[in-house]
Scaffold this motif. Sequence first.
Motif, short mmCIF file in Angstrom:
data_model
loop_
_atom_site.label_atom_id
_atom_site.label_comp_id
_atom_site.label_asym_id
_atom_site.label_seq_id
_atom_site.Cartn_x
_atom_site.Cartn_y
_atom_site.Cartn_z
N PHE A 5 0.82 -1.21 0.00
CA PHE A 5 0.00 0.00 0.00
C PHE A 5 0.86 1.27 0.00
O PHE A 5 0.68 2.13 -0.86
N PRO A 6 1.80 1.41 0.92
CA PRO A 6 2.65 2.60 0.87
C PRO A 6 3.40 2.73 -0.45
O PRO A 6 3.62 3.84 -0.93
N LEU A 9 0.90 3.96 -3.02
CA LEU A 9 0.58 5.36 -2.73
C LEU A 9 1.73 6.27 -3.13
O LEU A 9 1.52 7.36 -3.68
N LEU A 72 -8.09 7.35 -2.04
CA LEU A 72 -7.14 6.43 -1.42
C LEU A 72 -7.76 5.04 -1.28
O LEU A 72 -7.05 4.04 -1.29
N TYR A 76 -6.08 1.61 -2.33
CA TYR A 76 -6.03 0.49 -1.37
C TYR A 76 -6.63 -0.78 -1.96
O TYR A 76 -6.07 -1.87 -1.79
N LEU A 117 -13.15 0.83 6.91
CA LEU A 117 -11.86 1.27 6.40
C LEU A 117 -12.00 1.94 5.04
O LEU A 117 -11.44 3.02 4.80
N LEU A 121 -11.00 5.72 3.92
CA LEU A 121 -10.06 6.00 2.83
C LEU A 121 -10.75 6.63 1.63
O LEU A 121 -10.12 7.34 0.84
N LEU B 85 -1.64 -0.28 7.60
CA LEU B 85 -1.76 -0.63 6.18
C LEU B 85 -0.42 -0.97 5.55
O LEU B 85 -0.23 -0.86 4.34
N GLY B 86 0.53 -1.38 6.38
CA GLY B 86 1.80 -1.84 5.85
C GLY B 86 2.88 -0.78 5.83
O GLY B 86 2.61 0.43 5.83
N ILE B 106 2.05 9.56 5.45
CA ILE B 106 1.48 8.22 5.61
C ILE B 106 1.21 7.95 7.09
O ILE B 106 0.17 7.40 7.45
N TYR B 110 -2.30 6.93 8.70
CA TYR B 110 -2.46 5.71 9.48
C TYR B 110 -3.07 6.00 10.85
O TYR B 110 -3.84 5.19 11.37
#
Lengths: 134, 134
Positions: A5-6, A9, A72, A76, A117, A121, B85-86, B106, B110
Amino acid sequence: MNGRFPIALHIMTLLCDADGLVASEFLAGSMNMNAVLVRKELSNLIKNKLVSSQTGKSGGYALARPAADITLAQIYQTVKPEAILGQAKNQPNPACPIGKQINQHIATLYDDVDKALLEKLGSTTLKDFMAKFH
Amino acid sequence: MNGRFPIALHIMTLLCDADGLVASEFLAGSMNMNAVLVRKELSNLIKNKLVSSQTGKSGGYALARPAADITLAQIYQTVKPEAILGQAKNQPNPACPIGKQINQHIATLYDDVDKALLEKLGSTTLKDFMAKFH
DNA sequence: TTGTATTGTAATAAAAATTATTACAAATAA
DNA sequence: TTATTTGTAATAATTTTTATTACAATACAA
């Protein structure tokens, strides 16, 4: 938990910031990671219609649509794991009245959590996220 | 993502269902997994005051307080990962204006997601969860 | 048309994280 | 005082994640 995910993103943010096509090597340089992995994640983003690409010399990647139209939550969704709060490897003992049912109840719980969630997002667009950078 | 949350929840559900002390071997049998791992997770639940234990012969584990006073959020808190989310392994290139800032943004995201998640999980007690079994 | 830069992807290797096992000390009930 | 159980360390096995190498296909441009 993996870093997909990061990474996705980060890719989307870089594409949002650029004006033309961006090469995977450039993205990998900014992210300080392997270009093949970046291209793999890009493949997935393309499959999910968030990114477009052009092959060949002077090719590269770009957002498939305006950053204001990408949430987002949509990013995701492209990397969403099967089980949001984790999945045990073992299969509970079917002879146990609790074990027999628990996976089903956990699945229901996870559906609820997922919904909350995604709602969270979904309230932020890539443009909103980008606006935080200065 | 690892299986700690479903494991912890399974343990708590079994303890909720039992009346006296329960041995780790029994828990492991119902969960169909290694007893040492179960005891490790129990250690963590004890540290977080959700479970009590008694050593020695005829010892075992029990809920530290009534199931109506334990929320799924509290159980989740005991196994909560650093990054919901990682987390990517790489350190973004500090020479990149995006890379330089993204981890901070981020982290803020989070925090928000965490809050929404805890709110959701906080609305269900272990007793509520237990009630789904029949 | 030929060379160069780029995407796309497969195959494999390396590294890291997770799960399982073995071993055993300490506690305590019977 | 014996048997059973928790608590935990050390280590091994397995799985997942990340990185690397290799190369075909595409397309631009000289």
